[in-house]
Structures are given as structure tokens and as C-alpha cells.
Write a protein that holds these residues in place. Structure first.
Motif, PDB file in Angstrom:
ATOM      1  N   THR A 225       0.816  -1.232   0.051  1.00  0.00           N
ATOM      2  CA  THR A 225       0.102   0.119  -0.040  1.00  0.00           C
ATOM      3  C   THR A 225       0.902   1.236   0.034  1.00  0.00           C
ATOM      4  O   THR A 225       1.804   1.485   0.684  1.00  0.00           O
ATOM      5  CB  THR A 225      -0.761  -0.189   1.146  1.00  0.00           C
ATOM      6  OG1 THR A 225      -1.946  -1.297   1.142  1.00  0.00           O
ATOM      7  CG2 THR A 225      -1.752   1.197   1.358  1.00  0.00           C
ATOM      8  N   LEU A 226       0.458   1.976  -0.880  1.00  0.00           N
ATOM      9  CA  LEU A 226       1.353   3.375  -1.150  1.00  0.00           C
ATOM     10  C   LEU A 226       0.627   4.725  -1.007  1.00  0.00           C
ATOM     11  O   LEU A 226      -0.689   4.487  -1.330  1.00  0.00           O
ATOM     12  CB  LEU A 226       2.025   3.292  -2.418  1.00  0.00           C
ATOM     13  CG  LEU A 226       2.942   2.284  -2.722  1.00  0.00           C
ATOM     14  CD1 LEU A 226       3.446   2.263  -4.446  1.00  0.00           C
ATOM     15  CD2 LEU A 226       4.233   2.346  -1.879  1.00  0.00           C
ATOM     16  N   ASP A 227       1.344   5.652  -0.245  1.00  0.00           N
ATOM     17  CA  ASP A 227       0.338   6.736  -0.243  1.00  0.00           C
ATOM     18  C   ASP A 227       0.537   7.649  -1.398  1.00  0.00           C
ATOM     19  O   ASP A 227       1.782   7.952  -1.711  1.00  0.00           O
ATOM     20  CB  ASP A 227       0.818   7.701   0.883  1.00  0.00           C
ATOM     21  CG  ASP A 227      -0.023   8.896   1.241  1.00  0.00           C
ATOM     22  OD1 ASP A 227      -0.538   9.502   0.233  1.00  0.00           O
ATOM     23  OD2 ASP A 227       0.058   9.402   2.368  1.00  0.00           O
ATOM     24  N   PRO A 228      -0.506   7.913  -2.254  1.00  0.00           N
ATOM     25  CA  PRO A 228       0.002   8.743  -3.650  1.00  0.00           C
ATOM     26  C   PRO A 228       0.148  10.133  -3.515  1.00  0.00           C
ATOM     27  O   PRO A 228       0.920  10.734  -4.419  1.00  0.00           O
ATOM     28  CB  PRO A 228      -1.522   8.496  -4.366  1.00  0.00           C
ATOM     29  CG  PRO A 228      -2.379   7.572  -3.771  1.00  0.00           C
ATOM     30  CD  PRO A 228      -1.769   7.541  -2.135  1.00  0.00           C
ATOM     31  N   ARG A 229       0.098  10.621  -2.332  1.00  0.00           N
ATOM     32  CA  ARG A 229       0.315  11.998  -1.986  1.00  0.00           C
ATOM     33  C   ARG A 229       1.622  12.385  -1.673  1.00  0.00           C
ATOM     34  O   ARG A 229       2.194  13.386  -2.159  1.00  0.00           O
ATOM     35  CB  ARG A 229      -0.571  12.438  -0.860  1.00  0.00           C
ATOM     36  CG  ARG A 229      -1.974  12.256  -1.037  1.00  0.00           C
ATOM     37  CD  ARG A 229      -2.842  12.586   0.215  1.00  0.00           C
ATOM     38  NE  ARG A 229      -2.258  11.678   1.173  1.00  0.00           N
ATOM     39  CZ  ARG A 229      -2.927  11.410   2.418  1.00  0.00           C
ATOM     40  NH1 ARG A 229      -3.905  12.334   2.785  1.00  0.00           N
ATOM     41  NH2 ARG A 229      -2.409  10.409   3.283  1.00  0.00           N
ATOM     42  N   CYS A 230       2.336  11.283  -1.491  1.00  0.00           N
ATOM     43  CA  CYS A 230       3.899  11.406  -1.139  1.00  0.00           C
ATOM     44  C   CYS A 230       4.657  10.369  -1.853  1.00  0.00           C
ATOM     45  O   CYS A 230       5.842  10.578  -2.140  1.00  0.00           O
ATOM     46  CB  CYS A 230       4.233  11.460   0.185  1.00  0.00           C
ATOM     47  SG  CYS A 230       4.040   9.651   1.164  1.00  0.00           S
ATOM     48  N   GLY A 231       4.179   9.544  -2.269  1.00  0.00           N
ATOM     49  CA  GLY A 231       4.666   8.315  -3.056  1.00  0.00           C
ATOM     50  C   GLY A 231       5.382   7.358  -2.605  1.00  0.00           C
ATOM     51  O   GLY A 231       6.049   6.502  -3.111  1.00  0.00           O
ATOM     52  N   GLU A 232       5.140   7.047  -1.140  1.00  0.00           N
ATOM     53  CA  GLU A 232       6.007   6.281  -0.343  1.00  0.00           C
ATOM     54  C   GLU A 232       4.917   5.394   0.562  1.00  0.00           C
ATOM     55  O   GLU A 232       3.718   5.985   0.710  1.00  0.00           O
ATOM     56  CB  GLU A 232       6.754   6.981   0.689  1.00  0.00           C
ATOM     57  CG  GLU A 232       7.899   7.609  -0.165  1.00  0.00           C
ATOM     58  CD  GLU A 232       8.894   8.008   1.131  1.00  0.00           C
ATOM     59  OE1 GLU A 232       9.519   7.391   1.737  1.00  0.00           O
ATOM     60  OE2 GLU A 232       9.241   9.269   0.787  1.00  0.00           O
ATOM     61  N   PRO A 233       5.147   4.295   1.065  1.00  0.00           N
ATOM     62  CA  PRO A 233       4.415   3.817   1.909  1.00  0.00           C
ATOM     63  C   PRO A 233       4.080   4.496   3.256  1.00  0.00           C
ATOM     64  O   PRO A 233       4.862   5.142   3.729  1.00  0.00           O
ATOM     65  CB  PRO A 233       5.140   2.245   2.385  1.00  0.00           C
ATOM     66  CG  PRO A 233       6.143   2.128   1.388  1.00  0.00           C
ATOM     67  CD  PRO A 233       6.459   3.786   0.923  1.00  0.00           C
ATOM     68  N   PRO A 234       2.785   4.280   3.737  1.00  0.00           N
ATOM     69  CA  PRO A 234       2.309   5.106   5.004  1.00  0.00           C
ATOM     70  C   PRO A 234       3.403   4.717   5.975  1.00  0.00           C
ATOM     71  O   PRO A 234       3.907   3.559   6.454  1.00  0.00           O
ATOM     72  CB  PRO A 234       1.168   4.580   5.308  1.00  0.00           C
ATOM     73  CG  PRO A 234       0.606   4.019   4.134  1.00  0.00           C
ATOM     74  CD  PRO A 234       1.840   3.473   3.258  1.00  0.00           C
ATOM     75  N   GLY A 235       3.699   5.854   6.794  1.00  0.00           N
ATOM     76  CA  GLY A 235       4.830   5.640   7.876  1.00  0.00           C
ATOM     77  C   GLY A 235       4.055   5.590   9.312  1.00  0.00           C
ATOM     78  O   GLY A 235       4.658   5.397  10.245  1.00  0.00           O
ATOM     79  N   HIS A 236       2.880   5.331   9.483  1.00  0.00           N
ATOM     80  CA  HIS A 236       2.014   5.014  10.715  1.00  0.00           C
ATOM     81  C   HIS A 236       2.244   3.543  11.141  1.00  0.00           C
ATOM     82  O   HIS A 236       2.651   2.702  10.552  1.00  0.00           O
ATOM     83  CB  HIS A 236       0.615   5.408  10.825  1.00  0.00           C
ATOM     84  CG  HIS A 236      -0.011   5.191   9.481  1.00  0.00           C
ATOM     85  ND1 HIS A 236      -0.296   3.764   9.425  1.00  0.00           N
ATOM     86  CD2 HIS A 236      -0.633   5.597   8.269  1.00  0.00           C
ATOM     87  CE1 HIS A 236      -0.837   3.504   8.308  1.00  0.00           C
ATOM     88  NE2 HIS A 236      -1.171   4.459   7.716  1.00  0.00           N
ATOM     89  N   ALA A 237       1.600   3.414  12.321  1.00  0.00           N
ATOM     90  CA  ALA A 237       1.773   2.088  13.243  1.00  0.00           C
ATOM     91  C   ALA A 237       0.615   1.146  12.551  1.00  0.00           C
ATOM     92  O   ALA A 237       0.344   0.101  13.360  1.00  0.00           O
ATOM     93  CB  ALA A 237       1.898   2.275  14.368  1.00  0.00           C
ATOM     94  N   LEU A 238      -0.097   1.509  11.815  1.00  0.00           N
ATOM     95  CA  LEU A 238      -1.456   0.744  11.281  1.00  0.00           C
ATOM     96  C   LEU A 238      -1.014  -0.452  10.744  1.00  0.00           C
ATOM     97  O   LEU A 238      -0.114  -0.595   9.750  1.00  0.00           O
ATOM     98  CB  LEU A 238      -2.274   1.655  10.422  1.00  0.00           C
ATOM     99  CG  LEU A 238      -3.825   1.016  10.147  1.00  0.00           C
ATOM    100  CD1 LEU A 238      -4.583   1.216  11.693  1.00  0.00           C
ATOM    101  CD2 LEU A 238      -4.443   2.106   9.432  1.00  0.00           C
TER     102      LEU A 238
END
Length: 300
Positions: A225-238
Motif C-alpha cells: 500500500t502506497l500513499d499517492p500524495r507522497c509516493g511512499e508507504p504510509p509511516g504510521h503504526a497501522l
């Protein structure tokens, strides 16, 4: 589509099994022919190769899926984006899977992000068409599996089946009831030691999380799963998000949206839109589950 499908059903009309299989596969074949990133001759793949400035009429099913993705892209400020294909390829997931554990360089990331932006394809609902501005790669992997589930369900109902559980790549929809009259039961394994059993009574469920396609490098972990807004995987603990919805297409898309938004913003988004969602996040050496009000109301 790079995954598997399965079907369980009650068959009081004794419909031939070959007819049931053919009906399900016909629905899946339509989705693959239009939206697969794995097939070079799919409608989606041809669009991705098309010349800049060209406008493309879409098949009705393709248009429906894209409209849903764009609906949630607009509502979530781009937490889901159907033009994310260049980033998916860069990180080596999906049809572009590679074994490299290395994340892309900042320059590579910037180059890929320049091709992403859901507003750029200029979807026209009246003509059911989109623009190829040049270099945009569509990728509907965060929603097409759920739509495929809905399509199979529709075909089976036309065939005469009224009680079945259909699954494509882990996304499920239960229609009617099990033999004996009980609802279809599904166990959600959101994290090690975190399992929830739910009833799917004319309901669909989709889960997105980091237990699948997980990679690690120098103490950093990331999933597909990638965050389209920054181009990277989410960095949270979910760790995982599970969504219940009448339509699996929406459940699939929303699981992606909420995973990208994370536990805090995601729960706020779910509450605002009345989404039945279960969030599981890492906490210390274990995990913690949070449920939206709609989830509690439906599952309780």
C-alpha cells in the motif's frame, strides 16, 4: 490479476457445476480484459501505452470502477489515486514485482510522482472517457478485485443462485445464507493474535494491511500500500484496516483509503462518512484494535 478466487454456494436447483464455474469465470474475464495490469492487451494496459493527448472511451464496467475510485480520491484528498501505476512499478509491486529490498532513490521517486495525479486524466462521465495526458499509468488494484467480487455475485444471481460466498484475492461478499439458514461466517486475521469473526449477510468485506508483500531494509518495513500524495508507504503504526460495505468495490477502495490515512485521520474519515471499519495498529509489543461506530453497530 495476480491472485486467486473461490466460491462456496448452496445449490438447491442443482445447477450444473460447469455452468456455475463458467458464469463466475465470464465475470472475472470481463474485469481482467478491461482492468488488469497483468495483461498487456487489457484496456487499462493499452491506455497506459497511449499517446499524449489522446482521449479514450471506456467500457461501462471500467467507467464504473474508475468513477468510484475518483469519488473516494476527491473525498480523501488523494489517499486513493487510480493514476498510481508509476509508483507501484517503481516500488516493485503488483505486475511489476521484483525481489529488490531497496527503496527507490529520491530522484526516482520524484520522477515517478510527476506522472501521478487523478485530476490529470479528466474523466468525462457523459462520454465515459478519459484523457491520456502523457505518461500516466492507471492501476486499479486497490478497487478492481472488489468490483470483480460484485460482478461474480451479479452473474451467479442471474444464473439462479441465491446463497453463496464469493472471494477474490481475500475480498469477500456473502449473499443469502449457508445451508441450514445461518449467515456466512468469515474470520478476519488482521494481525498475529488478533482475529475477529463476522457474519456476512448480504454484505461485503475487504481488508488492507502490511501483513502481505512485506519488505524490510535497514530497520524500515513497508508493504504494497502506497500513499499517492507522497509516493511512499504510509509511516504510521497501522497494521490492517477491514471495511464492511454492501458493495465489495466500495469496501475494497475504502480499505485502501483508510490504510493510507492511518488510525487517527482514518477513523475520523470513517466516522464522518458512516463507514464500518476496524483498525488494527501496533502498540508496544502487541496490537490494539479501534472500531468505527458503524462497525460496532453492524458487528455487535
Amino acid at each position: 490479476m495476480g491472485t486467486t478466487w473461490s466460491l462456496r454456494f448452496d445449490n438447491p436447483l442443482l445447477i450444473p457445476l460447469d455452468a456455475v464455474r463458467a458464469s463466475a469465470e465470464a465475470a472475472l474475464d470481463r474485469v481482467i480484459a478491461q482492468m488488469s495490469t497483468w495483461e498487456s492487451d487489457s484496456d487499462l494496459s493499452r491506455f497506459n501505452r497511449a499517446a499524449a493527448g489522446s482521449r479514450h472511451a471506456l467500457a461501462p464496467e471500467f467507467g464504473k470502477v474508475l468513477a468510484c475510485a475518483l469519488q473516494w480520491a476527491a473525498a480523501s484528498d488523494g489517499a486513493i489515486d487510480p493514476t498510481i501505476g508509476a509508483l507501484v512499478a517503481l516500488w516493485g509491486f503488483g505486475a511489476h514485482a521484483n525481489a529488490s529490498p531497496l527503496p527507490p532513490s529520491p530522484a526516482e521517486l520524484a520522477a515517478a510522482r510527476s506522472h501521478v495525479g487523478w485530476q490529470r486524466i479528466a474523466f468525462e462521465s457523459d462520454t465515459n472517457s478519459i484523457l491520456q495526458p502523457g505518461g500516466v499509468w492507471l492501476d486499479l488494484s486497490g478497487i478492481a478485485k472488489g468490483f470483480a467480487v460484485d460482478q461474480v455475485a451479479a452473474e451467479l444471481q442471474i444464473l439462479g443462485l441465491g446463497d453463496f460466498l464469493v472471494e477474490v484475492g481475500g475480498e469477500l461478499r456473502g449473499v443469502g445464507r449457508r445451508p441450514g439458514g445461518q449467515p456466512w461466517q468469515v474470520q478476519i486475521d488482521a494481525a498475529p493474535g488478533v482475529a475477529t469473526r463476522i457474519a456476512l449477510s448480504d454484505m461485503a468485506v475487504a481488508t488492507s494491511g502490511d501483513r502481505w508483500h512485506l519488505r524490510q531494509h535497514e530497520g524500515r518495513s513497508w508493504s504494497h500500500t502506497l500513499d499517492p500524495r507522497c509516493g511512499e508507504p504510509p509511516g504510521h503504526a497501522l497494521t490492517a484496516v477491514t471495511v464492511l460495505h454492501r458493495q465489495c468495490m466500495h469496501a475494497d477502495a475504502l480499505a485502501t483509503v483508510l490504510t493510507v490515512l492511518g488510525p487517527d485521520k482514518g477513523l475520523t474519515f470513517a466516522q464522518h462518512h458512516g463507514i464500518a471499519a476496524l483498525f488494527v495498529g501496533r502498540e508496544g509489543a502487541g496490537h490494539r484494535a479501534l472500531a468505527s461506530e458503524a462497525w460496532t453497530a453492524q458487528v455487535a
